[in-house]
Motif scaffolding. Structure first.
Motif, PDB file in Angstrom:
ATOM      1  N   ARG A  70      59.181  28.869  16.952  1.00 32.57           N
ATOM      2  CA  ARG A  70      59.890  28.620  18.289  1.00 32.57           C
ATOM      3  C   ARG A  70      60.116  26.929  19.168  1.00 32.57           C
ATOM      4  O   ARG A  70      60.691  26.964  18.599  1.00 32.57           O
ATOM      5  CB  ARG A  70      59.043  28.955  19.669  1.00 32.57           C
ATOM      6  N   CYS A  71      58.479  26.276  18.469  1.00 34.40           N
ATOM      7  CA  CYS A  71      59.067  24.503  18.677  1.00 34.40           C
ATOM      8  C   CYS A  71      57.738  24.358  17.005  1.00 34.40           C
ATOM      9  O   CYS A  71      57.043  25.047  17.091  1.00 34.40           O
ATOM     10  CB  CYS A  71      58.284  24.574  19.804  1.00 34.40           C
ATOM     11  N   LEU A  72      57.878  22.746  17.425  1.00 37.71           N
ATOM     12  CA  LEU A  72      57.263  22.011  16.299  1.00 37.71           C
ATOM     13  C   LEU A  72      56.959  21.046  16.840  1.00 37.71           C
ATOM     14  O   LEU A  72      57.380  19.656  17.280  1.00 37.71           O
ATOM     15  CB  LEU A  72      57.877  21.689  14.916  1.00 37.71           C
ATOM     16  N   SER A  73      55.717  20.516  16.219  1.00 38.14           N
ATOM     17  CA  SER A  73      54.724  18.983  16.884  1.00 38.14           C
ATOM     18  C   SER A  73      54.691  18.109  15.892  1.00 38.14           C
ATOM     19  O   SER A  73      53.451  18.860  15.517  1.00 38.14           O
ATOM     20  CB  SER A  73      55.018  18.702  18.446  1.00 38.14           C
ATOM     21  N   ILE A  74      54.626  16.563  15.371  1.00 45.83           N
ATOM     22  CA  ILE A  74      53.575  16.196  14.695  1.00 45.83           C
ATOM     23  C   ILE A  74      52.329  15.346  15.298  1.00 45.83           C
ATOM     24  O   ILE A  74      53.100  14.679  16.280  1.00 45.83           O
ATOM     25  CB  ILE A  74      54.447  15.322  13.728  1.00 45.83           C
ATOM     26  N   SER A  75      51.099  15.527  15.535  1.00 50.59           N
ATOM     27  CA  SER A  75      50.108  15.132  16.177  1.00 50.59           C
ATOM     28  C   SER A  75      50.316  13.882  16.065  1.00 50.59           C
ATOM     29  O   SER A  75      50.453  13.728  15.031  1.00 50.59           O
ATOM     30  CB  SER A  75      48.946  15.813  16.185  1.00 50.59           C
ATOM     31  N   PRO A  76      49.703  12.940  16.019  1.00 46.07           N
ATOM     32  CA  PRO A  76      49.071  11.225  15.962  1.00 46.07           C
ATOM     33  C   PRO A  76      47.963  11.675  14.682  1.00 46.07           C
ATOM     34  O   PRO A  76      47.854  10.781  14.332  1.00 46.07           O
ATOM     35  CB  PRO A  76      48.425  10.684  16.326  1.00 46.07           C
ATOM     36  N   TYR A  77      47.450  12.642  14.884  1.00 47.99           N
ATOM     37  CA  TYR A  77      46.404  12.712  13.514  1.00 47.99           C
ATOM     38  C   TYR A  77      47.579  13.748  12.230  1.00 47.99           C
ATOM     39  O   TYR A  77      46.938  13.551  10.692  1.00 47.99           O
ATOM     40  CB  TYR A  77      45.395  13.631  14.200  1.00 47.99           C
ATOM     41  N   GLY A  78      48.301  13.323  11.901  1.00 43.77           N
ATOM     42  CA  GLY A  78      49.854  13.927  10.680  1.00 43.77           C
ATOM     43  C   GLY A  78      49.323  15.563  10.536  1.00 43.77           C
ATOM     44  O   GLY A  78      49.785  16.028   9.851  1.00 43.77           O
TER      45      GLY A  78
END
Lengths: 333, 228
Positions: A117-125
Motif C-alpha cells: 500500500r505504501c513505501l518509504s526508504i529510511s535514512p539507514y537504507g
C-alpha cells in the motif's frame, strides 16, 4: 386543347400525390422500424453535457516547461513509489517490491506477503513497506528484517515517512498518523481529533492520506478533507497549515485533495490531485509555481498518483493505471 | 401453390378423404410439435443443471439472467413461469445524461437519486450538493446543484455534514450524481424506485438511454449499486 391541359395538370397533381404518399409511407415505416428495434439512433452526441469537462481543462499558461521520461517496472498493479538517497526507484505492487535505477533498468525484486500500500526508504537504507494494516521492514537485498504490530485492528495504511529517529505511518481508517520509533515501537498519535480543544483532526473521506518529511526533520501531513497540508514538529505538535479548496489551479479540487504530495530539496511542494488529475508545484512560500501535468495527459479515472522526489529535484509520478512511472526533469522548474 | 382438399399433404400419395380428416391431421401434427418443444425444453433445463453443464451443477433458477447463461439453448431453457423481472439502471454504465427525468412515462420520473451513506465522506464541501466553484458554503438556492432542492444538508459536527434525499422532490435528473462522481466519492446513485415504477413492457427511458444502462433484473434483486 383546354381539356388536354386539364388532363396534364390532373396527371401532375396525381403524380405528386402518389410521390407524397410514398414518402409518407417510407417515413412511417422507418419510424416504425426504429421504434420496434428500440435503438433510436445514437443519442450520445445530443445528450446533455455538464460543464465538468470545461472545469477540468488545464490553463496552458500555467504549464511548466518540463521534460518527461517514462520507465516501465516489470511488476503489476503498481500502488506505491519511493526513491532512496542514491536516486534508485522503488515501486510496490501486487505482493512485490521492485528496485530500478534512474534509467529504469531492473536491479532486483522481492516478494512480500500482501499487496503493497505504501513505501518509504529510511535514512539507514531500509525499505519500509506498508501492507494493509502493518509495516514490514526489509533490507535492501530483500531480506525481511522485522514485521511491526498493527497499530489498530481496523488500520488501513496509506503512507509512510521516516527520519533517523521516527517513522510516521498514515492511517486513513483511523484518520491519524501513527508515530513509531525506528525500531518499531509505537510512540504516539499525531493529529488526533480533540473535541474539547476544538481540534478537528484529519478529515479523510477516501483512502488517500499522505505524509512527508521536511529538510529539518519536521512532518508534513495532508489533510485532504480540509484541502490543506499541515505542518507538525517531529514529535507531532501542530505548527501551521496552508492550502484551500478550489477548482482553480491554486486550490485543491474535489472532496479530498491533495491525494499525494512530496517535498523538493529546495523546500517546494509537489502535489497530485484526483478528480481533476493534475500535478502541481508550489514554492516554499506555498505559492503556486505552475502545473507539471494536467488532466489531458492522464486517464479520465486516474487515481493514486504517488509522488517522490530525488536528490537532484527530479519528480517521480506513479501512473498506476498504465503501470509505469513518469519522471519529470527539474531543469526548467 | 393453392392448398385444396385434394392436395397431397401427407406426401405419400394418400389424399384426405374428408374435411374432418384434414383437421384431425393438422391437429395431430400440432400436438406432435408441442410435445417435441416441451421435451426439448425439459432436456435443456436438465442439461443446464448437470455438473459440468452451463449451470455448473446448480439449477439455474429458470435462467433469470439469460445473458449470463452459456448454453446456446438458453432461450429454450426459460420456463414459462419465470421469475418476475423489473427495469433497473446500472450505475456503472450511467452517464447522467438527464433523460431519466424527461423520458419516463411518470412525471416526476420513477428514477430517483439514492444515497449510499457507507460511501459518503460527509464532506463540508459536497460536490453533489454545491455548484462547482461555489465560494460560500450556504444552502442558498443559487449555491445548490439540485434544481428542485431535493437534497437536505444537516450539520453533524465540525466539519461533517449529512446529506439526505427528499424523494418526493427528486426528479432523477442526475446532476448531483454527476458532480458527486466527478469530484467526490460517488456515493449518490440513480435507481428506478419500484414503489413508483409501473414496469412498462418497453421502458421509454431504456429505449432512449444513450448508455444502454437499463436492463431487466429479477424483482427480488431489484436494486443495483456500484461499489467504490
Amino acid at each position: 386543347m383546354k381539356s388536354n391541359r386539364m388532363s396534364e395538370a390532373n396527371t401532375t397533381v396525381r403524380n405528386m400525390l402518389v410521390i407524397g404518399f410514398i414518402a409518407v409511407a417510407v417515413a412511417f415505416v422507418l419510424m416504425l422500424v426504429r421504434g420496434i428495434s428500440g435503438t433510436g439512433g445514437d443519442h450520445s452526441r445530443t445528450a446533455s453535457r455538464h460543464d465538468i469537462d470545461v472545469l477540468k481543462k488545464t490553463d496552458s499558461s500555467l504549464l511548466l516547461n518540463v521534460k518527461m521520461k517514462i520507465i516501465n517496472p516489470s511488476i503489476g498493479d503498481l500502488s506505491a513509489l519511493a526513491v532512496d538517497g542514491d536516486d534508485n526507484i522503488y515501486v510496490g505492487g501486487e505482493t512485490a517490491v521492485e528496485m530500478l535505477d534512474i534509467n529504469g533498468v531492473h536491479v532486483h525484486c522481492f516478494v512480500v506477503a500482501e499487496s503493497v500500500r505504501c513505501l518509504s526508504i529510511s535514512p539507514y537504507g531500509e525499505i519500509l513497506v506498508g501492507l494493509s494494516d502493518h509495516v514490514e521492514v526489509y533490507h535492501k537485498n530483500g531480506g525481511r528484517k522485522a514485521a511491526w504490530e498493527s497499530p489498530a485492528s481496523n488500520a488501513v495504511l496509506t503512507s509512510i515517512a521516516s527520519t533517523s529517529n521516527y517513522v510516521y505511518v498514515a492511517d486513513c481508517m483511523n484518520k491519524i498518523v501513527w508515530l513509531y520509533s525506528v525500531s518499531g515501537e509505537l510512540l504516539g498519535r499525531v493529529g488526533e481529533k480533540d473535541a474539547d480543544k476544538r481540534k478537528v483532526g484529519f478529515v479523510v473521506p477516501s483512502a488517500f492520506f499522505d505524509v512527508a518529511i521536511a529538510r529539518d526533520g519536521s512532518l508534513w501531513a495532508a489533510n485532504p478533507g480540509q484541502h490543506r497540508l499541515e505542518h507538525y514538529t517531529s514529535d507531532g505538535r501542530f505548527i501551521s497549515y496552508w492550502g484551500r479548496p478550489g477548482l482553480d489551479a491554486e486550490g485543491f479540487c474535489g472532496c479530498c485533495n491533495p491525494s499525494n504530495f512530496a517535498l523538493m530539496p529546495d523546500g517546494s511542494f509537489v502535489t497530485s490531485e484526483k478528480h481533476i488529475v493534475r500535478v502541481k508545484v508550489y514554492d516554499s512560500e506555498c505559492k503556486l509555481k505552475g502545473i507539471i501535468s494536467g488532466q489531458e495527459e492522464w486517464n479520465k479515472d486516474a487515481l493514486g498518483l504517488d509522488l517522490a522526489v530525488d536528490s537532484k529535484g527530479r519528480i517521480f509520478v506513479l501512473d498506476p493505471q498504465n503501470g509505469r512511472v513518469r519522471i519529470y526533469s527539474r531543469n526548467c522548474i | 401453390m393453392r392448398f385444396t382438399m385434394d392436395t397431397d399433404i401427407r406426401g405419400y400419395g394418400e389424399k384426405p378423404k374428408s374435411r374432418r380428416e384434414f383437421f384431425r391431421f393438422i391437429i395431430r401434427w400440432i400436438l406432435l410439435l408441442l410435445l417435441g418443444l416441451f421435451g426439448g425444453m425439459a432436456f435443456v433445463r436438465r442439461r443446464c443443471s448437470l455438473p459440468g453443464g452451463p449451470g455448473n451443477g446448480k439449477a439455474c433458477g429458470g435462467c433469470p439472467s439469460l445473458a449470463k447463461c452459456k448454453s446456446p439453448y438458453s432461450w429454450l431453457a426459460k420456463p414459462l413461469g419465470s421469475r418476475r423481472t423489473v427495469w433497473q439502471l446500472d450505475p456503472a454504465k450511467c452517464i447522467q445524461c438527464g433523460r431519466c427525468a424527461t423520458e419516463c412515462v411518470l412525471q416526476p420520473s420513477a428514477v430517483k437519486c439514492i444515497h449510499r451513506f457507507d460511501m459518503c465522506g460527509y464532506c463540508k464541501l459536497c460536490f453533489g450538493y454545491f455548484q462547482p466553484g461555489t465560494s460560500v458554503l450556504t444552502s442558498a438556492a443559487e449555491n445548490q446543484i439540485c434544481p428542485t432542492g431535493a437534497i437536505r444538508r444537516k450539520y453533524i459536527e465540525e466539519p461533517y455534514y449529512e446529506y439526505t434525499i427528499d424523494l418526493s422532490l427528486c426528479i432523477g435528473c442526475g446532476k448531483c450524481v454527476k458532480t458527486c462522481g466527478a469530484f467526490g466519492n460517488g456515493s449518490l446513485k440513480l435507481q428506478v424506485c419500484h414503489d413508483l415504477c409501473v414496469n412498462c413492457n418497453e421502458c421509454s427511458i431504456a429505449r432512449n438511454c444513450p448508455a444502454g444502462a437499463y436492463s431487466r433484473v429479477p424483482a427480488d434483486e431489484a436494486y443495483l449499486f456500484k461499489t467504490s
